[in-house]
Design an enzyme around this catalytic site. Structure first.
Site, mmCIF file in Angstrom:
data_model
loop_
_atom_site.group_PDB
_atom_site.id
_atom_site.type_symbol
_atom_site.label_atom_id
_atom_site.label_comp_id
_atom_site.label_asym_id
_atom_site.label_seq_id
_atom_site.Cartn_x
_atom_site.Cartn_y
_atom_site.Cartn_z
ATOM 1 N N ASP A 45 -1.661 -0.448 6.047
ATOM 2 C CA ASP A 45 -1.764 0.209 7.438
ATOM 3 C C ASP A 45 -3.370 0.216 7.746
ATOM 4 O O ASP A 45 -3.560 0.567 8.616
ATOM 5 C CB ASP A 45 -1.344 1.669 7.310
ATOM 6 C CG ASP A 45 -2.140 2.540 6.342
ATOM 7 O OD1 ASP A 45 -2.196 2.328 5.281
ATOM 8 O OD2 ASP A 45 -2.826 3.535 6.813
ATOM 9 N N ASP A 59 0.950 -1.290 0.135
ATOM 10 C CA ASP A 59 -0.043 0.099 -0.055
ATOM 11 C C ASP A 59 0.878 1.024 -0.111
ATOM 12 O O ASP A 59 2.078 1.084 0.302
ATOM 13 C CB ASP A 59 -0.819 0.020 1.338
ATOM 14 C CG ASP A 59 -1.601 1.144 1.559
ATOM 15 O OD1 ASP A 59 -2.425 1.446 0.431
ATOM 16 O OD2 ASP A 59 -1.469 1.876 2.476
ATOM 17 N N ASP A 119 -0.270 5.109 0.657
ATOM 18 C CA ASP A 119 -0.726 6.058 1.839
ATOM 19 C C ASP A 119 -0.783 5.621 3.172
ATOM 20 O O ASP A 119 -1.702 4.740 3.426
ATOM 21 C CB ASP A 119 -2.055 6.828 1.378
ATOM 22 C CG ASP A 119 -1.952 7.562 0.337
ATOM 23 O OD1 ASP A 119 -1.211 8.634 0.028
ATOM 24 O OD2 ASP A 119 -2.941 7.258 -0.858
#
Length: 331
Positions: free
Chosen positions: A211, A15, A17
């Site tokens: 996250d 991922d 961001d």
């Protein structure tokens, strides 16, 4: 089999961001960790729910931060949205775009006609993140969806990690349109498995790293892949401990630096120096954590017991346990 984490996987699906960067800044240690993975021969793929940038733009942003990246290594939710629309609509169909130019380009690449205003010929609405989306854009989409147009959301992430903190994501805009139309969109990006499958199509066994539990981890699990959650974005120790079965990561780490660690250091399970016992709906922690003094070791131990017993209430037994729980924000 080697104890090194990356010796078990042929690729890492990262991922962006909140995992690799915050806004325009790389997260400390991310450049070194990704570069080291490449040096080990592990394929790197960047998988993002952000539909506001093209793969070329994403690769340019990454290389500008010191991360080696090619556009072919990037998979975005705007690409996934384009594929989903192409599967549902005839060639040349008119699609109302709410989002950035990158999303409009993917609609074009799918053989469809992008527009920005509602009309009788609009057969679908596609919605992705753009910082320029406003009321007028949502109003046009509202009219089209209420008239029966297919509605596709590139993603439904409620928030977007940035340098200053969590900002409204595409999911927040989707929520506004959902309220105005009493409709639900089809979701093209994470946690839907196709985006992960596309990213891993030309690699070895992948490890998904992210996250967010509800998109990165849930999507990786749904795709059938092992997952690593990092605590540099949305996920917190409390949310990880409270995760539902479909959002429980195989590994827990502070940041991407953990890619250089061993399986034993990262895997959810019993940990040296800590004892966790479940009784009466409470997890009681005792021990001193041993010489490593890593509070995330305690979190891995808590999850191994709490996930099994469905317990998230934690109580320390002793000063060392209390101090460790405080560092995790679970005191």
């Amino acid at each position: 089999m080697s104890d090194a984490l990356l010796d078990r996987y042929g690729a890492v699906l990262l991922d962006l961001d909140g995992t690799v960067y915050h806004g325009s800044r790389p997260i400390p240690g991310a450049v070194e960790a990704v570069s080291a993975a490449r040096e080990r021969g592990v394929a790197v793929r960047y998988v993002t729910n952000n539909a506001s940038k093209s793969p070329d733009d994403v690769a340019g942003t990454l290389t500008g931060m010191g991360l080696p990246a090619e556009a072919t290594e990037v998979r975005t939710s705007s690409q996934a949205a384009g594929r989903l629309l192409a599967q549902r609509l005839p060639a040349g169909a008119t699609v109302l775009v709410v989002g950035a130019r990158a999303l409009e380009d993917e609609v074009l690449a799918a053989g469809l006609r992008p527009v920005r205003e509602a009309g009788e010929d609009v057969t679908a609405v596609v919605q992705g993140h753009s910082p320029d989306t406003g009321w007028v854009d949502l109003a046009e989409a509202c009219l089209a969806v209420r008239a029966g147009a297919l509605w596709v959301a590139a993603n439904v992430d409620a928030t977007l990690p940035a340098e200053r903190g969590l900002l409204p994501g595409n999911g927040s805009m989707v929520a506004a349109l959902r309220t105005a139309t009493d409709s639900e969109p089809l979701v093209a990006g994470k946690p839907a498995p196709p985006l992960f499958h596309a990213a891993a199509a030309d690699t070895g066994v992948p490890l998904v790293v992210g996250d967010r539990l509800d998109t990165d981890i849930a999507g990786g699990i749904a795709a059938g892949y092992d997952t690593l959650v990092v605590l540099t974005g949305v996920a917190t120790p409390a949310s990880v401990l409270a995760a539902v079965p479909g959002e429980r990561a195989h590994y827990i780490a502070a940041d991407l630096g953990a890619l250089g660690a061993t399986v034993a250091e990262l895997a959810v399970g019993p940990q040296p120096g800590w004892d966790v016992a479940a009784s009466g709906g409470t997890l009681t922690v005792s021990g001193d954590g041993g010489p490593d003094d890593d509070p995330l070791a305690l979190l891995r131990a808590l999850c191994s017991v709490g996930w099994r017993d469905g317990t998230t209430t934690v109580r320390p037994s002793g000063d060392a346990a209390a101090a460790a729980l405080d560092r995790l924000g679970l005191g």
